[in-house]
Design an enzyme around this catalytic site. Structure first.
Site, mmCIF file in Angstrom:
data_model
loop_
_atom_site.group_PDB
_atom_site.id
_atom_site.type_symbol
_atom_site.label_atom_id
_atom_site.label_comp_id
_atom_site.label_asym_id
_atom_site.label_seq_id
_atom_site.Cartn_x
_atom_site.Cartn_y
_atom_site.Cartn_z
ATOM 1 C CE LYS A 1 59.230 51.647 34.955
ATOM 2 N NZ LYS A 1 60.465 51.850 34.890
ATOM 3 C CE1 TYR B 1 56.070 54.489 33.233
ATOM 4 C CE2 TYR B 1 53.885 53.562 33.649
ATOM 5 C CZ TYR B 1 54.734 53.896 34.378
ATOM 6 O OH TYR B 1 55.775 53.296 35.605
ATOM 7 C CB THR C 1 55.091 50.090 36.643
ATOM 8 O OG1 THR C 1 53.688 49.944 37.029
ATOM 9 C CG2 THR C 1 55.044 49.330 34.958
ATOM 10 C CG ASP C 2 50.810 47.450 39.458
ATOM 11 O OD1 ASP C 2 51.365 48.892 37.961
ATOM 12 O OD2 ASP C 2 49.527 47.732 40.198
ATOM 13 C CD GLU C 3 50.593 51.935 34.882
ATOM 14 O OE1 GLU C 3 50.129 51.886 33.812
ATOM 15 O OE2 GLU C 3 50.491 52.917 35.713
HETATM 16 P P1 NAD Z 1 59.256 60.552 38.809
HETATM 17 O O1 NAD Z 1 58.241 61.084 37.127
HETATM 18 O O2 NAD Z 1 58.905 61.336 40.357
HETATM 19 O O3 NAD Z 1 60.853 60.376 38.572
HETATM 20 C C1 NAD Z 1 61.688 59.862 37.886
HETATM 21 C C2 NAD Z 1 63.051 61.019 38.045
HETATM 22 O O4 NAD Z 1 63.578 60.310 36.538
HETATM 23 C C3 NAD Z 1 62.564 62.357 37.429
HETATM 24 O O5 NAD Z 1 63.566 62.554 38.544
HETATM 25 C C4 NAD Z 1 63.339 62.666 36.508
HETATM 26 O O6 NAD Z 1 64.096 63.743 36.269
HETATM 27 C C5 NAD Z 1 64.236 61.057 36.250
HETATM 28 N N1 NAD Z 1 64.691 61.398 34.930
HETATM 29 C C6 NAD Z 1 63.765 61.281 33.838
HETATM 30 N N2 NAD Z 1 64.283 60.724 32.317
HETATM 31 C C7 NAD Z 1 65.732 61.138 32.762
HETATM 32 C C8 NAD Z 1 66.435 60.122 31.816
HETATM 33 N N3 NAD Z 1 67.115 60.097 30.733
HETATM 34 N N4 NAD Z 1 68.572 60.046 32.886
HETATM 35 C C9 NAD Z 1 67.995 60.575 34.058
HETATM 36 N N5 NAD Z 1 67.162 60.536 35.237
HETATM 37 C C10 NAD Z 1 65.815 60.803 34.400
HETATM 38 O O7 NAD Z 1 58.827 58.692 38.908
HETATM 39 P P2 NAD Z 1 58.752 57.593 40.184
HETATM 40 O O8 NAD Z 1 57.014 58.396 40.328
HETATM 41 O O9 NAD Z 1 59.659 57.820 41.629
HETATM 42 O O10 NAD Z 1 58.884 56.564 39.089
HETATM 43 C C11 NAD Z 1 60.030 55.919 39.363
HETATM 44 C C12 NAD Z 1 60.294 54.406 38.687
HETATM 45 O O11 NAD Z 1 59.458 53.291 39.961
HETATM 46 C C13 NAD Z 1 59.775 55.059 37.201
HETATM 47 O O12 NAD Z 1 61.092 53.838 36.533
HETATM 48 C C14 NAD Z 1 58.375 54.611 37.137
HETATM 49 O O13 NAD Z 1 58.130 53.339 36.011
HETATM 50 C C15 NAD Z 1 58.235 53.325 38.490
HETATM 51 N N6 NAD Z 1 57.004 52.894 38.812
HETATM 52 C C16 NAD Z 1 56.435 54.557 39.432
HETATM 53 C C17 NAD Z 1 55.217 54.440 39.792
HETATM 54 C C18 NAD Z 1 53.760 55.272 41.252
HETATM 55 O O14 NAD Z 1 53.492 55.233 41.304
HETATM 56 N N7 NAD Z 1 54.595 56.210 41.123
HETATM 57 C C19 NAD Z 1 54.140 52.523 40.225
HETATM 58 C C20 NAD Z 1 55.241 51.573 39.156
HETATM 59 C C21 NAD Z 1 56.157 51.802 38.774
#
Ligand code: NAD
Length: 333
Positions: free
Chosen positions: A157, A153, A129-131
């Site tokens: 990450k 968080y 993530t950019d964070e």
């Molecule tokens: P989300 O919270 O919608 O989905 C996360 C998924 O991971 C869920 O389906 C959950 O059930 C599963 N999960 C959680 N813990 C688990 C475990 N221990 N074992 C197996 N599955 C598990 O998240 P998202 O928004 O789809 O983000 C996906 C990825 O992208 C993450 O790694 C997040 O850090 C990264 N990200 C997201 C954003 C954003 O804006 N949403 C931005 C930058 C990076």
């Protein structure tokens, strides 16, 4: 290609799986097999997979990335991992950070270890993530910028991001890392700012704006992000990090104004609430590397993407209403 998608029942993962299994001509042929590994936490939902859930090339495994036995068995049958599973909500990490360190750091290490020990070479794409760069007062961070995460968080990450790169340097694993900005689009759990505000307004409720709303984020449509993931999988280089941006920087106040307009609401519907502790003022990534090396450019203009997202939430109340109700029930998810 046989792809293991961790977190494939979440917001971004489910979009990626749907797009991998319904490739359009410009995205090339789909993989031979896709396996979703997801623990189905409060944020995971099999319904997010839509019609892809019944695709002949999809397998769904309800399991935890911390389960080394399960992960090792799956790795034997896959040559590619896209690792999205994570605890992903900053506010929850402030309330209680333990699950963040467990899943994001130790879960990632469990997967990396299994990938190194697999009987064949594995390409491991880690979604960061950019964070991880922390707050960026001016300009934009290139991939070489030091990491300075501020929340539990983003710290978890950053830990997983560095672990992934360490497995490349130490073990020669083909690791690639993407660091993307804030995603928006359909199927996002209604705790993140865009779906939270939209679903509140659709229910006639006020929206909570942190502090003075001056915090700045870059907005990336989930479809653009998933296209970037595919580009990195196809043509990215081992050991490299690629920033992914959406090209639309907005303060939270500007974002609120756009959401209010798209939902035909006004500023009377906004409630100013105490700021989040440690709230980073601005994130900004320089994504010229993925643009110049892999030809990436976002295709979704923000206002159109937001209008379509509002329409999706308007027409998919059956998807989000139970999630919102469960959030409000004591002991609910
Ligand atoms: P989300 O919270 O919608 O989905 C996360 C998924 O991971 C869920 O389906 C959950 O059930 C599963 N999960 C959680 N813990 C688990 C475990 N221990 N074992 C197996 N599955 C598990 O998240 P998202 O928004 O789809 O983000 C996906 C990825 O992208 C993450 O790694 C997040 O850090 C990264 N990200 C997201 C954003 C954003 O804006 N949403 C931005 C930058 C990076």
């Amino acid at each position: 290609m046989r792809v293991l998608v961790t977190g494939g029942a979440g917001f971004i993962g489910s979009h990626l799986v749907r797009s991998l299994l319904s490739p359009n001509a410009s995205d090339g042929p789909g993989p031979d097999a896709v396996t979703v590994l997801d623990a189905l936490t409060y944020a995971g939902n099999r319904a997010n997979l839509g019609s892809a859930a019944h695709h002949a090339r999809l397998r769904f495994v309800h399991g935890d990335i911390l389960d080394a036995e399960c992960v090792t068995a799956l790795m034997a049958d896959h040559d590619t991992v896209v690792h999205l599973a994570a605890e992903s909500h900053v506010d929850r990490s402030i309330g209680s950070g333990r699950a963040f360190t467990a899943t994001n750091a130790l879960g990632t290490q469990t997967l990396l270890e299994a990938a190194v020990r697999a009987p064949h070479p594995v390409t491991f794409l880690h979604i960061s993530t950019d964070e991880v760069y922390g707050s960026v007062p001016a300009g934009s961070c290139p991939e070489s910028h030091p990491l300075a995460p501020a929340s539990p968080y983003s710290a978890s990450k950053a830990g997983s991001d560095l672990l992934a790169l360490a497995y490349h340097r130490t073990h020669g694993l083909d690791v690639r890392v993407t660091r993307c900005s804030n995603n928006y689009g359909p199927y996002q759990f209604p705790e993140k700012i865009v779906p939270l505000f939209i679903t509140n307004l659709l229910r006639g409720r006020p929206v909570p704006l942190y502090g003075d709303g001056a915090h700045i984020r870059d907005w990336l449509h989930v479809a653009d992000h998933c296209r970037a993931i595919r580009l990195v999988l196809e043509d990215g280089r081992p050991g490299e990090v690629y920033n992914v941006g959406g090209g639309q920087e907005l303060s939270n106040r500007q974002l609120t104004g756009r959401i209010l307009a798209a939902c035909r609401a006004d500023w009377d519907d906004v409630e100013y609430v105490a700021d989040r502790p440690g709230h980073d003022a601005r994130y900004s990534v320089d994504w010229s590397k993925i643009r110049d090396e892999l030809g990436y450019a976002p295709r979704h203009a923000f206002d159109e993407g937001l209008a379509a997202t509002v329409d999706w939430y308007r027409t998919h109340r059956a998807w989000w209403e139970p999630l919102v109700e469960a959030r409000q029930t004591p002991g609910g998810r």
